[in-house]
Design a protein around this motif. Structure first.
Motif, PDB file in Angstrom:
ATOM      1  N   MET A   9      -6.046 -10.566 -52.714  1.00 32.58           N
ATOM      2  CA  MET A   9      -5.330  -9.270 -52.552  1.00 32.58           C
ATOM      3  C   MET A   9      -5.590  -8.595 -51.607  1.00 32.58           C
ATOM      4  O   MET A   9      -5.139  -7.897 -50.251  1.00 32.58           O
ATOM      5  CB  MET A   9      -5.089  -8.618 -53.392  1.00 32.58           C
TER       6      MET A   9
ATOM      7  N   ALA B  94      -9.909 -14.039 -61.253  1.00 38.39           N
ATOM      8  CA  ALA B  94      -9.858 -13.278 -61.250  1.00 38.39           C
ATOM      9  C   ALA B  94     -10.238 -11.976 -60.138  1.00 38.39           C
ATOM     10  O   ALA B  94      -9.583 -11.484 -59.516  1.00 38.39           O
ATOM     11  CB  ALA B  94      -9.944 -12.288 -62.578  1.00 38.39           C
ATOM     12  N   LEU B  95     -11.822 -12.167 -59.549  1.00 39.37           N
ATOM     13  CA  LEU B  95     -11.737 -11.615 -58.857  1.00 39.37           C
ATOM     14  C   LEU B  95     -12.037 -12.098 -58.091  1.00 39.37           C
ATOM     15  O   LEU B  95     -11.718 -11.419 -56.594  1.00 39.37           O
ATOM     16  CB  LEU B  95     -13.586 -12.072 -59.350  1.00 39.37           C
ATOM     17  N   ASN B  96     -11.285 -13.873 -57.521  1.00 38.46           N
ATOM     18  CA  ASN B  96     -10.911 -14.701 -56.338  1.00 38.46           C
ATOM     19  C   ASN B  96      -9.465 -13.800 -56.151  1.00 38.46           C
ATOM     20  O   ASN B  96      -8.998 -13.847 -54.448  1.00 38.46           O
ATOM     21  CB  ASN B  96     -10.524 -16.147 -56.497  1.00 38.46           C
ATOM     22  N   GLU B  97      -9.201 -13.385 -57.004  1.00 36.54           N
ATOM     23  CA  GLU B  97      -7.592 -12.901 -57.230  1.00 36.54           C
ATOM     24  C   GLU B  97      -7.369 -11.385 -56.122  1.00 36.54           C
ATOM     25  O   GLU B  97      -6.260 -11.000 -55.213  1.00 36.54           O
ATOM     26  CB  GLU B  97      -6.812 -12.665 -58.112  1.00 36.54           C
ATOM     27  N   ILE B  98      -8.509 -10.942 -56.856  1.00 33.79           N
ATOM     28  CA  ILE B  98      -8.577  -9.304 -56.438  1.00 33.79           C
ATOM     29  C   ILE B  98      -9.187  -9.739 -54.013  1.00 33.79           C
ATOM     30  O   ILE B  98      -8.848  -8.986 -53.670  1.00 33.79           O
ATOM     31  CB  ILE B  98     -10.497  -8.597 -56.339  1.00 33.79           C
ATOM     32  N   SER B  99      -9.815 -10.386 -54.579  1.00 29.72           N
ATOM     33  CA  SER B  99     -10.042 -11.141 -52.979  1.00 29.72           C
ATOM     34  C   SER B  99      -9.950 -11.575 -51.914  1.00 29.72           C
ATOM     35  O   SER B  99      -8.761 -10.569 -50.839  1.00 29.72           O
ATOM     36  CB  SER B  99     -10.864 -11.783 -52.539  1.00 29.72           C
TER      37      SER B  99
ATOM     38  N   PHE C 105      -0.021  -2.776 -53.078  1.00 29.73           N
ATOM     39  CA  PHE C 105       1.517  -3.404 -52.245  1.00 29.73           C
ATOM     40  C   PHE C 105       3.080  -3.266 -52.043  1.00 29.73           C
ATOM     41  O   PHE C 105       2.903  -2.713 -50.958  1.00 29.73           O
ATOM     42  CB  PHE C 105       1.331  -5.229 -52.920  1.00 29.73           C
TER      43      PHE C 105
ATOM     44  N   ARG D 135     -12.540  -3.459 -44.666  1.00 24.96           N
ATOM     45  CA  ARG D 135     -12.178  -4.014 -43.868  1.00 24.96           C
ATOM     46  C   ARG D 135     -12.051  -4.253 -42.546  1.00 24.96           C
ATOM     47  O   ARG D 135     -10.984  -3.457 -42.103  1.00 24.96           O
ATOM     48  CB  ARG D 135     -11.280  -5.176 -44.621  1.00 24.96           C
TER      49      ARG D 135
ATOM     50  N   CYS E 215     -16.503 -11.681 -54.768  1.00 26.72           N
ATOM     51  CA  CYS E 215     -16.090 -13.174 -55.084  1.00 26.72           C
ATOM     52  C   CYS E 215     -16.821 -14.302 -54.212  1.00 26.72           C
ATOM     53  O   CYS E 215     -17.033 -14.217 -53.406  1.00 26.72           O
ATOM     54  CB  CYS E 215     -15.035 -12.778 -54.207  1.00 26.72           C
TER      55      CYS E 215
ATOM     56  N   HIS F  87      -9.931 -17.624 -46.364  1.00 32.86           N
ATOM     57  CA  HIS F  87     -11.053 -18.256 -45.769  1.00 32.86           C
ATOM     58  C   HIS F  87     -12.034 -19.054 -47.210  1.00 32.86           C
ATOM     59  O   HIS F  87     -13.281 -19.119 -47.352  1.00 32.86           O
ATOM     60  CB  HIS F  87     -11.703 -16.844 -45.168  1.00 32.86           C
ATOM     61  N   LEU F  88     -11.404 -18.397 -48.591  1.00 30.95           N
ATOM     62  CA  LEU F  88     -12.165 -18.418 -49.237  1.00 30.95           C
ATOM     63  C   LEU F  88     -11.963 -20.443 -49.780  1.00 30.95           C
ATOM     64  O   LEU F  88     -11.021 -21.299 -49.630  1.00 30.95           O
ATOM     65  CB  LEU F  88     -11.390 -17.970 -50.672  1.00 30.95           C
ATOM     66  N   PRO F  89     -13.164 -20.360 -49.909  1.00 28.35           N
ATOM     67  CA  PRO F  89     -13.821 -22.168 -50.744  1.00 28.35           C
ATOM     68  C   PRO F  89     -12.821 -22.308 -51.492  1.00 28.35           C
ATOM     69  O   PRO F  89     -12.256 -21.594 -52.792  1.00 28.35           O
ATOM     70  CB  PRO F  89     -15.085 -22.002 -50.601  1.00 28.35           C
TER      71      PRO F  89
ATOM     72  N   ASP G 268      -6.833  -9.747 -48.415  1.00 31.02           N
ATOM     73  CA  ASP G 268      -6.830 -10.047 -46.904  1.00 31.02           C
ATOM     74  C   ASP G 268      -5.224  -9.869 -47.007  1.00 31.02           C
ATOM     75  O   ASP G 268      -4.718  -9.232 -45.825  1.00 31.02           O
ATOM     76  CB  ASP G 268      -7.072 -11.922 -47.757  1.00 31.02           C
TER      77      ASP G 268
END
Lengths: 226, 226
Positions: free
Chosen positions: A133, A126-131, B137, B62, B85, A17-19, A135
């Motif tokens: 993960m 890094a913040l994207n990575e957290i999100s 994980f 979530r 994020c 879902h991330l842009p 998921d």
DNA sequence: CGCGTCTTTGAGAAACATCAACAGCGGTGG
DNA sequence: CCACCGCTGTTGATGTTTCTCAAAGACGCG
């Protein structure tokens, strides 16, 4: 061989879902090329750099003493991998498909001196990575085998699928066992589920590594449970 | 069920379901107290702050459309939660045990202006978070039920266990269902497994929320598989 | 062409979920 | 103060999913 779409939004594949993460504006032109089977780093290595994938596919994984393995993520173009923790890498990072990779000094991540734009870009990654993960947690903890496989195929299709007339297809550079270890399944279950999708007419295979998506809606439905 | 504290000055914000956000300037010392059942933020909320837990316990989770829930993490004192994020929160954050929380402006995370020391501390926390999630994980994907429960109890014991003579004990503020959703199990399996540990003499219970670890070595062994 | 590795397929076993009923506990109101 | 109610947790019986073990087929490589 592998279709990379540098102009496309790209992300860790566990994030449907991330842009778009930052566009490709590498601070250094022309990264280093790694061959299939090589390792960028190992678990426990002192972390000096983080890696920005320009092309190819990487696999991040961890192993338990008893040999059980968990694949943490597959890294596709646009992804940044190798975030250190307390100065060390906590995963293996192996090349699945010949990759071009730009490396950045970890200082660029940890403090802004030098290149503030790069610094912020790495933090965002890094913040994207957290999100991403988070998921993946959903996937591992709360989905059934067929939902996991369907989600996985859908994400790959969205990310690297190319349109072929009315269908779309993509390449699976990773082995069945990689997929199994990513989704928390066995290779047998992965194989059986894919066969089931094929016999249902949802997908078709062209060799073991090329997936043609015949019925994206059905795949979507599969991924959500019934 | 989420109660807004009348005593709290609450800003008028466009986010309709947001309870009173901590009214304070960035990096205010002293923190803010949240009661059990309150939510610091919800999935999809615009993220303005990150939260440093001083005392109490938070739950990050979530939910899937079909109601299935995954608990991402339990936040204990010293943890920093709420990493945004793309400017948004991607989890729910609920209070499980009355908590004192210091909030930091998210700018302190994303760029170093202002307080470089805090900036680096927040980055380190984010990187730690990534590593911790990688551990999880392994748990979700590759461990059996009794290994998951044993690992969970061990971690809690190490983190918040207090020595009671020759044993150590700790409090379980979260429900069985929270534990189940954290480990990717059902409440029944959690309950049965805990009962099994109890009958085996590995642990004892004092009420449903207090665990006494009688045989740490056996618990350790359980957590690793046989 | 032969060999090793990866994938597929099958049969049976095990782990875990599901469904259902009951027990414990705290809170509430008579 | 006690009876009742609702909620959470426990226990039991049964069902389903997924794993395990085994073997055969496909594919790439020398």
């Amino acid at each position: 061989m592998y279709v990379t779409l540098p102009s496309e939004p790209s992300e860790i594949i566990t994030v449907p879902h991330l842009p778009a993460p930052p566009p490709q504006t590498p601070s250094q032109k022309g990264g280093h090329t790694w061959k299939t089977g090589q390792s960028l780093y190992h678990e426990g290595d002192t972390a000096k750099r983080v890696y920005e994938i320009v092309s190819g596919v990487l696999r991040l994984s961890r192993v338990l003493e008893n040999g059980r393995r968990q694949v943490i993520a597959f890294g596709y173009p646009g992804d940044i991998v190798g975030f250190p923790c307390n100065g060390k890498h906590h995963t293996e990072c192996d090349v699945i498909a010949k990759a071009e990779v730009i490396s950045h000094n970890k200082d660029a991540l940890e403090n802004g001196e030098g290149d503030p734009a790069l610094h912020e870009r790495l933090i965002a990654a890094a913040l994207n990575e957290i999100s991403a993960m988070q998921d993946h947690f959903m996937m591992l903890g709360r989905k059934k085998a067929h939902e996991k496989i369907a989600s996985f195929l859908m994400v790959l299709n969205q990310r690297v699928g190319v349109s072929m007339g009315s269908f779309s297809q993509f390449h699976l550079p990773m082995s069945r066992s990689d997929i199994a270890d990513f989704l928390g399944l066995t290779t047998e279950t992965v194989s059986r589920t894919i066969t089931h999708f094929r016999k249902s007419g949802i997908i078709a295979l062209d060799g073991v590594q090329t997936v043609v998506v015949l019925d994206p809606a059905a795949l979507q439905e599969m991924s959500e449970g019934e």
